[in-house]
Design a protein around this motif. Structure first.
Motif, PDB file in Angstrom:
ATOM      1  N   SER A 107      52.259  36.652  42.274  1.00  0.00           N
ATOM      2  CA  SER A 107      51.369  35.498  42.130  1.00  0.00           C
ATOM      3  C   SER A 107      52.136  34.195  42.347  1.00  0.00           C
ATOM      4  O   SER A 107      51.685  33.298  43.062  1.00  0.00           O
ATOM      5  CB  SER A 107      50.737  35.484  40.732  1.00  0.00           C
ATOM      6  OG  SER A 107      49.845  36.570  40.566  1.00  0.00           O
ATOM      7  N   GLU A 268      47.933  42.825  31.175  1.00  0.00           N
ATOM      8  CA  GLU A 268      46.611  42.208  31.325  1.00  0.00           C
ATOM      9  C   GLU A 268      46.702  40.717  31.618  1.00  0.00           C
ATOM     10  O   GLU A 268      45.924  40.166  32.388  1.00  0.00           O
ATOM     11  CB  GLU A 268      45.786  42.420  30.045  1.00  0.00           C
ATOM     12  CG  GLU A 268      45.312  43.849  29.851  1.00  0.00           C
ATOM     13  CD  GLU A 268      44.687  44.060  28.472  1.00  0.00           C
ATOM     14  OE1 GLU A 268      44.614  43.068  27.704  1.00  0.00           O
ATOM     15  OE2 GLU A 268      44.282  45.191  28.169  1.00  0.00           O
ATOM     16  N   LYS A 271      47.154  39.995  35.262  1.00  0.00           N
ATOM     17  CA  LYS A 271      45.918  40.169  36.026  1.00  0.00           C
ATOM     18  C   LYS A 271      44.931  39.046  35.726  1.00  0.00           C
ATOM     19  O   LYS A 271      44.224  38.565  36.596  1.00  0.00           O
ATOM     20  CB  LYS A 271      45.290  41.521  35.716  1.00  0.00           C
ATOM     21  CG  LYS A 271      46.140  42.707  36.129  1.00  0.00           C
ATOM     22  CD  LYS A 271      45.522  44.027  35.677  1.00  0.00           C
ATOM     23  CE  LYS A 271      46.408  45.204  36.052  1.00  0.00           C
ATOM     24  NZ  LYS A 271      45.855  46.497  35.559  1.00  0.00           N
ATOM     25  N   GLU A 272      44.918  38.622  34.466  1.00  0.00           N
ATOM     26  CA  GLU A 272      43.943  37.616  34.023  1.00  0.00           C
ATOM     27  C   GLU A 272      44.234  36.231  34.593  1.00  0.00           C
ATOM     28  O   GLU A 272      43.336  35.513  35.022  1.00  0.00           O
ATOM     29  CB  GLU A 272      43.950  37.568  32.492  1.00  0.00           C
ATOM     30  CG  GLU A 272      42.873  36.705  31.879  1.00  0.00           C
ATOM     31  CD  GLU A 272      42.866  36.807  30.364  1.00  0.00           C
ATOM     32  OE1 GLU A 272      42.280  35.912  29.732  1.00  0.00           O
ATOM     33  OE2 GLU A 272      43.440  37.767  29.811  1.00  0.00           O
ATOM     34  N   LYS A 275      45.389  35.345  39.311  1.00  0.00           N
ATOM     35  CA  LYS A 275      44.499  35.352  40.479  1.00  0.00           C
ATOM     36  C   LYS A 275      44.569  34.029  41.232  1.00  0.00           C
ATOM     37  O   LYS A 275      44.787  32.991  40.632  1.00  0.00           O
ATOM     38  CB  LYS A 275      43.063  35.616  40.031  1.00  0.00           C
ATOM     39  CG  LYS A 275      42.886  36.969  39.331  1.00  0.00           C
ATOM     40  CD  LYS A 275      41.481  37.145  38.788  1.00  0.00           C
ATOM     41  CE  LYS A 275      41.336  38.457  38.065  1.00  0.00           C
ATOM     42  NZ  LYS A 275      39.990  38.641  37.469  1.00  0.00           N
TER      43      LYS A 275
END
Length: 275
Positions: A107, A268, A271-272, A275
């Protein structure tokens, strides 16, 4: 790298972890003139400016960041993306070190348009120079980059490198969140001691001293942890009674279950907010 002996180190976020690293760098001779911080909160900027005279303290990312050799990302996971998109255009070919929990290097690479990224998972004892930090570097990070990161991180305590990024979720569960587990057990020992008749402050002193002593003994000893435990667990004795009670209650299994919950939450978060 900056041509001087001291690289220009920029901190995005000026909270407790950034302050701990800055303090460590300054104590080791890094001049405040080679440090800069982006911190949006007026009160925290004023505090940093007072604590570290000569350091550049900015309210927002700007062209002043273009001289950065290393950028330390000390922002909350939920604000990382916005901060990266705002500062990225000014950061050129800098090396990036992130202490944000959960946010993946993939990311970061997308937001910052660079592959020179190291992820770190420190813990709060870094505030007193006794931190434990796990590190993971992307393939584009050179040996010289790693050495610079180690130089910075060692100002707050010890470090270990892991090769697989997902291992940082386990590092987060074990040492990143770990101080809270210690405090939790210290609370339990203090409260139990008080209920057994000790003054709370005496029980707390005994509990803290015991944790410090046992951890130091484990650190200095070459013997396995099991051996150290067994040495103070004579069959039929007081320690044996306590350990037997904990085993019967499944304390060890429950503790592992708790760490796995922390590991899952770390994954998590990536992923949260990635993005």
């Amino acid at each position: 790298m900056n041509t001087s002996t001291h690289p220009i180190i920029t901190f995005i976020g000026g909270g407790n972890m950034a302050s701990a690293i800055i303090g460590g760098l300054v104590r080791q001779g890094h001049p405040t003139s080679a440090l800069q911080v982006v911190e949006p909160w007026d009160e925290q900027r004023a505090k940093l400016a007072q604590q570290f005279p000569g350091m550049t303290v900015l309210p927002a990312a700007s062209a002043e960041l273009e001289s950065s050799d290393l950028v330390v990302w000390a922002v909350k996971p939920q604000t990382f993306k916005d901060a990266a998109l705002a500062a990225g255009p000014f950061l050129g070919n800098a090396l990036h070190l992130s202490v944000a929990a959960g946010i993946t290097s993939e990311s970061m690479a997308g937001w910052l348009q660079t592959q020179r990224i190291v992820r770190a998972m420190p813990n709060t004892p870094a505030l007193v120079g006794l931190g434990m930090t796990g590190l993971m570097a992307r393939a584009a990070v050179s040996d010289a980059d790693r050495a610079l990161v180690e130089r910075v991180v060692r100002t707050t305590g010890e470090l270990v490198w892991v090769n697989v990024e997902s291992d940082l979720d386990a590092v987060t569960a074990l040492s990143g969140s770990g101080p809270a587990y210690v405090f939790y057990f210290l609370e339990a020992m203090r409260d139990a001691g008080a209920r057994m008749g000790l003054a709370p402050e005496v029980a707390q002193q005994l509990a803290i001293g015991t944790f410090i002593g046992a951890a130091t003994l484990a650190q200095r000893s070459s013997e396995p942890l099991q051996t150290l435990r067994e040495r103070v667990t004579s069959k039929g004795g007081t320690t044996y009674a306590a350990i037997t009670s904990m085993e019967a209650s499944g304390v060890k299994a429950k503790f592992e279950e708790a760490l796995r919950a922390a590991q899952a939450r770390a994954a998590e978060l990536g992923k949260e907010f990635g993005k």
